[in-house]
Design a protein around this motif. Sequence first.
Motif, short mmCIF file in Angstrom:
data_model
loop_
_atom_site.label_atom_id
_atom_site.label_comp_id
_atom_site.label_asym_id
_atom_site.label_seq_id
_atom_site.Cartn_x
_atom_site.Cartn_y
_atom_site.Cartn_z
N MET A 157 0.85 -1.17 0.00
CA MET A 157 0.00 0.00 0.00
C MET A 157 0.89 1.23 0.00
O MET A 157 1.60 1.52 0.94
CB MET A 157 -0.89 -0.02 1.23
N ALA A 158 0.89 1.95 -1.08
CA ALA A 158 1.73 3.13 -1.21
C ALA A 158 0.92 4.38 -0.87
O ALA A 158 -0.21 4.53 -1.31
CB ALA A 158 2.28 3.24 -2.62
N SER A 159 1.51 5.24 -0.06
CA SER A 159 0.87 6.50 0.29
C SER A 159 1.66 7.64 -0.32
O SER A 159 2.87 7.54 -0.54
CB SER A 159 0.82 6.66 1.80
N TYR A 160 0.95 8.72 -0.55
CA TYR A 160 1.57 9.86 -1.19
C TYR A 160 1.29 11.13 -0.41
O TYR A 160 0.28 11.24 0.28
CB TYR A 160 1.06 10.01 -2.62
N CYS A 161 2.18 12.07 -0.54
CA CYS A 161 2.00 13.40 0.03
C CYS A 161 1.43 14.28 -1.07
O CYS A 161 2.02 14.40 -2.14
CB CYS A 161 3.35 13.93 0.51
N MET A 162 0.28 14.86 -0.85
CA MET A 162 -0.44 15.69 -1.82
C MET A 162 -0.78 14.92 -3.09
O MET A 162 -0.80 15.47 -4.18
CB MET A 162 0.36 16.95 -2.15
N SER A 163 -0.97 13.63 -2.96
CA SER A 163 -1.40 12.72 -4.03
C SER A 163 -0.45 12.64 -5.21
O SER A 163 -0.82 12.12 -6.25
CB SER A 163 -2.79 13.12 -4.54
N CYS A 164 0.78 13.14 -5.06
CA CYS A 164 1.69 13.03 -6.19
C CYS A 164 3.14 12.75 -5.78
O CYS A 164 3.91 12.25 -6.57
CB CYS A 164 1.63 14.29 -7.06
N VAL A 165 3.52 13.08 -4.58
CA VAL A 165 4.90 12.89 -4.12
C VAL A 165 4.91 11.68 -3.18
O VAL A 165 4.06 11.58 -2.30
CB VAL A 165 5.39 14.15 -3.37
N PRO A 166 5.87 10.77 -3.36
CA PRO A 166 5.96 9.66 -2.41
C PRO A 166 6.11 10.17 -0.98
O PRO A 166 6.59 11.28 -0.75
CB PRO A 166 7.19 8.89 -2.87
N LEU A 167 5.73 9.37 -0.04
CA LEU A 167 5.60 9.79 1.35
C LEU A 167 6.92 10.27 1.96
O LEU A 167 6.98 11.34 2.56
CB LEU A 167 5.02 8.64 2.17
N LYS A 168 7.98 9.50 1.81
CA LYS A 168 9.23 9.86 2.47
C LYS A 168 9.85 11.13 1.89
O LYS A 168 10.25 12.01 2.65
CB LYS A 168 10.21 8.69 2.40
N PRO A 169 9.94 11.29 0.56
CA PRO A 169 10.43 12.58 0.05
C PRO A 169 9.52 13.75 0.41
O PRO A 169 9.99 14.88 0.61
CB PRO A 169 10.49 12.38 -1.47
N GLY A 170 8.22 13.49 0.53
CA GLY A 170 7.31 14.55 0.94
C GLY A 170 7.58 15.01 2.35
O GLY A 170 7.55 16.21 2.65
N VAL A 171 7.88 14.07 3.25
CA VAL A 171 8.20 14.44 4.63
C VAL A 171 9.56 15.14 4.69
O VAL A 171 9.75 16.07 5.48
CB VAL A 171 8.13 13.20 5.54
N TRP A 172 10.50 14.72 3.84
CA TRP A 172 11.78 15.45 3.77
C TRP A 172 11.53 16.89 3.34
O TRP A 172 12.13 17.83 3.87
CB TRP A 172 12.73 14.78 2.78
N ALA A 173 10.65 17.08 2.38
CA ALA A 173 10.33 18.44 1.94
C ALA A 173 9.67 19.24 3.06
O ALA A 173 9.97 20.43 3.24
CB ALA A 173 9.42 18.40 0.71
N ILE A 174 8.80 18.61 3.82
CA ILE A 174 8.16 19.29 4.95
C ILE A 174 9.22 19.74 5.95
O ILE A 174 9.21 20.88 6.42
CB ILE A 174 7.13 18.36 5.61
N ALA A 175 10.16 18.85 6.27
CA ALA A 175 11.21 19.18 7.24
C ALA A 175 12.09 20.30 6.73
O ALA A 175 12.44 21.23 7.48
CB ALA A 175 12.04 17.94 7.56
N LEU A 176 12.48 20.25 5.46
CA LEU A 176 13.35 21.30 4.90
C LEU A 176 12.64 22.64 4.83
O LEU A 176 13.24 23.68 5.14
CB LEU A 176 13.86 20.88 3.52
N LEU A 177 11.36 22.64 4.44
CA LEU A 177 10.61 23.90 4.39
C LEU A 177 10.41 24.48 5.79
O LEU A 177 10.52 25.70 5.98
CB LEU A 177 9.27 23.69 3.69
N GLN A 178 10.17 23.63 6.77
CA GLN A 178 10.01 24.12 8.13
C GLN A 178 11.35 24.66 8.65
O GLN A 178 11.37 25.69 9.33
CB GLN A 178 9.51 23.02 9.06
N LEU A 179 12.44 24.01 8.32
CA LEU A 179 13.76 24.49 8.73
C LEU A 179 14.07 25.83 8.08
O LEU A 179 14.56 26.76 8.73
CB LEU A 179 14.82 23.45 8.37
N LEU A 180 13.73 25.97 6.80
CA LEU A 180 13.96 27.22 6.09
C LEU A 180 13.09 28.34 6.66
O LEU A 180 13.59 29.44 6.94
CB LEU A 180 13.68 27.03 4.60
N TYR A 181 11.81 28.07 6.87
CA TYR A 181 10.89 29.08 7.39
C TYR A 181 11.29 29.50 8.80
O TYR A 181 11.32 30.69 9.12
CB TYR A 181 9.47 28.53 7.38
#
Length: 191
Positions: A1-25
Amino acid sequence: MASYCMSCVPLKPGVWAIALLQLLYGSVRVYMATQAEQEERGFYFYFHFTSHCFSLAAAAILMLGLLLEKQNLLLPWIGLTILIPANFVGNLILNLLLFNFPGAWWLIMKEGIPALIITYLVTVVYTLYLHMLTKTNPDEESPPAGMSTLYGTDNVVFVTEASSSVVGSPPRDSPPSYDSLVQAHKQHMST
């Protein structure tokens, strides 16, 4: 069962993006806060500065959890980040209970959409946590193939009249009498 972030990005890279954006902000907000004049620094300045420092710490813990594949390091991020939507809901309820409808409207316009987005991001990270948890702990409760029946009647326990749980059946081992306990206690105290 594959889950996606925003229905297009795989879950783990999506969470990496969340962490990087939060770190930047968080970094930009802390930098901007340090540029404020000394006269402008009051309670709210230090409160927001501290909250942005906690945001940076939460992003660093999230990145460390992703890097080391430790699912328990995702939970502090969830706990620290869920405070923002919880604060929004609490303030909204308070404004509505006090019949401060203009304040509630301003709160919804100012903090409503970020609270919804943050709630979605928390659910994405929690979904990754659940995926990482099932990867490390496979389902122990599932019986081996061919050992269970369709209705789960393979390990049935039968209760008979002689069972110890039936009312009125004689106990197997009766407890010691009160007199014997008093005698044992007196002997123990005398020695």
